[in-house]
Design a protein around this motif. Structure first.
Motif, PDB file in Angstrom:
ATOM      1  N   ALA A  24       0.834  -1.211   0.000  1.00 38.65           N
ATOM      2  CA  ALA A  24       0.000   0.000   0.000  1.00 38.65           C
ATOM      3  C   ALA A  24       0.864   1.255   0.000  1.00 38.65           C
ATOM      4  O   ALA A  24       0.422   2.313   0.466  1.00 38.65           O
ATOM      5  CB  ALA A  24      -0.937  -0.003   1.198  1.00 38.65           C
ATOM      6  N   ALA A  64       2.809   7.058   0.938  1.00 37.04           N
ATOM      7  CA  ALA A  64       1.848   7.645  -0.002  1.00 37.04           C
ATOM      8  C   ALA A  64       0.737   8.433   0.677  1.00 37.04           C
ATOM      9  O   ALA A  64      -0.084   9.040  -0.001  1.00 37.04           O
ATOM     10  CB  ALA A  64       1.223   6.559  -0.869  1.00 37.04           C
ATOM     11  N   GLY A  65       0.684   8.409   2.015  1.00 33.48           N
ATOM     12  CA  GLY A  65      -0.364   9.176   2.684  1.00 33.48           C
ATOM     13  C   GLY A  65      -1.054   8.380   3.763  1.00 33.48           C
ATOM     14  O   GLY A  65      -0.439   7.521   4.399  1.00 33.48           O
ATOM     15  N   GLY A  66      -2.319   8.701   3.956  1.00 35.24           N
ATOM     16  CA  GLY A  66      -3.101   8.044   4.994  1.00 35.24           C
ATOM     17  C   GLY A  66      -3.804   6.803   4.462  1.00 35.24           C
ATOM     18  O   GLY A  66      -3.803   6.537   3.262  1.00 35.24           O
ATOM     19  N   ALA A 140      -7.907  15.756  -4.852  1.00 31.64           N
ATOM     20  CA  ALA A 140      -8.493  14.689  -5.677  1.00 31.64           C
ATOM     21  C   ALA A 140      -9.501  13.849  -4.901  1.00 31.64           C
ATOM     22  O   ALA A 140     -10.285  13.109  -5.499  1.00 31.64           O
ATOM     23  CB  ALA A 140      -7.398  13.778  -6.229  1.00 31.64           C
TER      24      ALA A 140
HETATM   25  C1  QUE Z   1      -5.035  11.645  -2.832  1.00 31.90           C
HETATM   26  C2  QUE Z   1      -4.572  11.223  -1.605  1.00 31.90           C
HETATM   27  C3  QUE Z   1      -4.123   9.895  -1.425  1.00 31.90           C
HETATM   28  C4  QUE Z   1      -4.179   9.020  -2.521  1.00 31.90           C
HETATM   29  C5  QUE Z   1      -4.631   9.470  -3.753  1.00 31.90           C
HETATM   30  C6  QUE Z   1      -5.054  10.787  -3.888  1.00 31.90           C
HETATM   31  C7  QUE Z   1      -3.642   9.385  -0.154  1.00 31.90           C
HETATM   32  C8  QUE Z   1      -3.260   8.003  -0.101  1.00 31.90           C
HETATM   33  C9  QUE Z   1      -3.346   7.189  -1.243  1.00 31.90           C
HETATM   34  C10 QUE Z   1      -3.021   5.783  -1.256  1.00 31.90           C
HETATM   35  C11 QUE Z   1      -2.151   5.289  -2.219  1.00 31.90           C
HETATM   36  C12 QUE Z   1      -1.854   3.934  -2.281  1.00 31.90           C
HETATM   37  C13 QUE Z   1      -2.452   3.039  -1.391  1.00 31.90           C
HETATM   38  C14 QUE Z   1      -3.346   3.537  -0.439  1.00 31.90           C
HETATM   39  C15 QUE Z   1      -3.623   4.898  -0.380  1.00 31.90           C
HETATM   40  O1  QUE Z   1      -3.783   7.723  -2.409  1.00 31.90           O
HETATM   41  O2  QUE Z   1      -3.571  10.136   0.851  1.00 31.90           O
HETATM   42  O3  QUE Z   1      -3.937   2.673   0.420  1.00 31.90           O
HETATM   43  O4  QUE Z   1      -2.200   1.702  -1.453  1.00 31.90           O
HETATM   44  O5  QUE Z   1      -2.828   7.484   1.068  1.00 31.90           O
HETATM   45  O6  QUE Z   1      -5.495  11.215  -5.090  1.00 31.90           O
HETATM   46  O7  QUE Z   1      -4.541  12.069  -0.555  1.00 31.90           O
END
Ligand code: QUE
Length: 352
Positions: A24, A64-66, A140
């Motif tokens: 992830a 990649a974020g939360g 987004a």
């Molecule tokens: C905006 C976001 C996030 C995003 C896509 C957006 C974000 C985030 C993820 C994400 C990416 C890969 C994963 C996952 C989550 O995508 O914050 O579980 O496997 O964590 O357009 O803010």
């Protein structure tokens, strides 16, 4: 030992945090951020730890974020608290980092976005490489650049801050160094070696060691387009920024940055876009990152109750159709009264 998505170990006087949820892209689960805050509060009081390293188990992504799938589930669960527990835990992890009180070094290979950008930006040494892709992409998903981005983007030229916060524009390490969003550029291939040296060094040697690995960044892509960015995002209403971008794109159909800006204004959440412009304005005199995160907490509570949040995550990560239906669905339809309601902090719980 049970499986964990985050690991903590001490080597000599260094604390090491390894984000290890590679499938992830190290998106931060509730368990990860709770464990992070807990471990940092213990290491903060532990005199045998003098400095901290943040890194990923995978070169693809620092973070990649939360865990936005989980946050979405909470938001639509029917529980009146909604996504509050998740955002509280994530923001308390950022605060634990801010209050750590000893040098923190973030080794930022690959994707550094959203909540991952927060972990990096609240570190003292932000080491990036030729693979680093930094962005705050929350417009987004009907959210907004949080985790203190009003301050760390707000310190950039305002036109660049707006570009990044409204459109989610992705920048590399050279841009980040120029913007104060990175403190060092090193080759990705030498991160393992750098990490090893930082794990075994005296805290007073941290700066010098990072410096020994630093190389020239090459040219910043943003700086060659600063005039364009300033012209579009320099001032005026958000609608005027969108219209200037669209007008220029007609005459410059091959400019990739322009194309991306036009597309972002067409596809990203209108309320999120306008909210970020207001957020930069409201936090213009703010310097305390904890106050910024406390504001983010309240804004996140308001924003995650809106249908746009669940819809944005549906379109981007669940169905991946990239076709969210926003309400309201145009910048013109986002009124000052709507923004006032999001910024109304009365009746909200405190972060801590
Ligand atoms: C905006 C976001 C996030 C995003 C896509 C957006 C974000 C985030 C993820 C994400 C990416 C890969 C994963 C996952 C989550 O995508 O914050 O579980 O496997 O964590 O357009 O803010």
């Amino acid at each position: 030992m049970p499986h964990s998505d985050i690991h903590f170990e001490q080597t000599a006087t260094a604390g090491l945090v390894t984000l290890d949820r590679p499938d992830a892209l190290n998106a931060l689960t509730m368990d990860m951020v709770l464990a992070f805050a807990d471990q940092l509060s213990r290491w903060a009081r532990d005199e045998s730890v003098t400095h901290l390293l943040l890194c990923s188990s995978s070169p693809r992504a620092f973070c990649a974020g939360g865990d936005i799938k989980y946050a979405r589930q909470l938001a639509i669960s029917g529980d009146p608290a909604g996504a509050e527990p998740y955002f509280r835990a994530e923001y308390l992890a950022d605060i634990a980092l801010i209050e750590f009180g000893k040098p923190v070094i973030a080794l930022c290979d690959g994707i550094v976005m959203g909540g991952g950008g927060g972990l990096a930006q609240h570190s003292q040494h932000i080491v990036m490489t030729e693979t680093t892709r930094f962005a705050m992409p929350e417009s987004a998903i009907g959210l907004f650049p949080d985790v203190g981005a009003s301050l760390f983007l707000g310190r950039c030229p305002k036109s660049v801050a707006r570009l990044m916060g409204m459109t989610g524009h992705v920048v590399g390490a050279a841009d980040c160094l120029l913007l104060g969003l990175a403190t060092a550029y090193v080759p990705s291939a030498s991160l393992i070696d750098l990490k090893e040296k930082l794990l075994h060094c005296h805290v007073d040697q941290v700066y010098k060691i990072i410096k020994q690995f630093q190389i020239d960044t090459g040219q910043s892509l943003l700086s060659s387009q600063r005039q364009l960015i300033d012209h579009i995002f320099g001032d005026g209403s958000v609608e005027s920024m969108r219209d200037r971008a669209a007008g220029l794109a007609e005459n410059m159909p091959h400019n990739k940055l322009l194309g991306a800006i036009v597309k972002a204004f067409e596809t990203r959440c209108p309320l999120s876009i306008k909210l970020f412009d207001r957020l930069l304005f409201e936090t213009n005199d703010l310097t305390d990152p904890i106050a910024a995160i406390e504001l983010d907490f309240h804004l996140a509570l308001r924003m995650t109750k809106r249908a746009d949040f669940a819809e944005g995550i549906r379109a981007v990560v669940l169905d991946k159709d990239q076709a969210p239906q926003w309400t309201p669905n145009s910048l013109e339809a986002v009124t000052e009264t709507m923004l006032d309601a999001v910024f109304d902090r009365s009746g909200l719980p405190s972060l801590r």
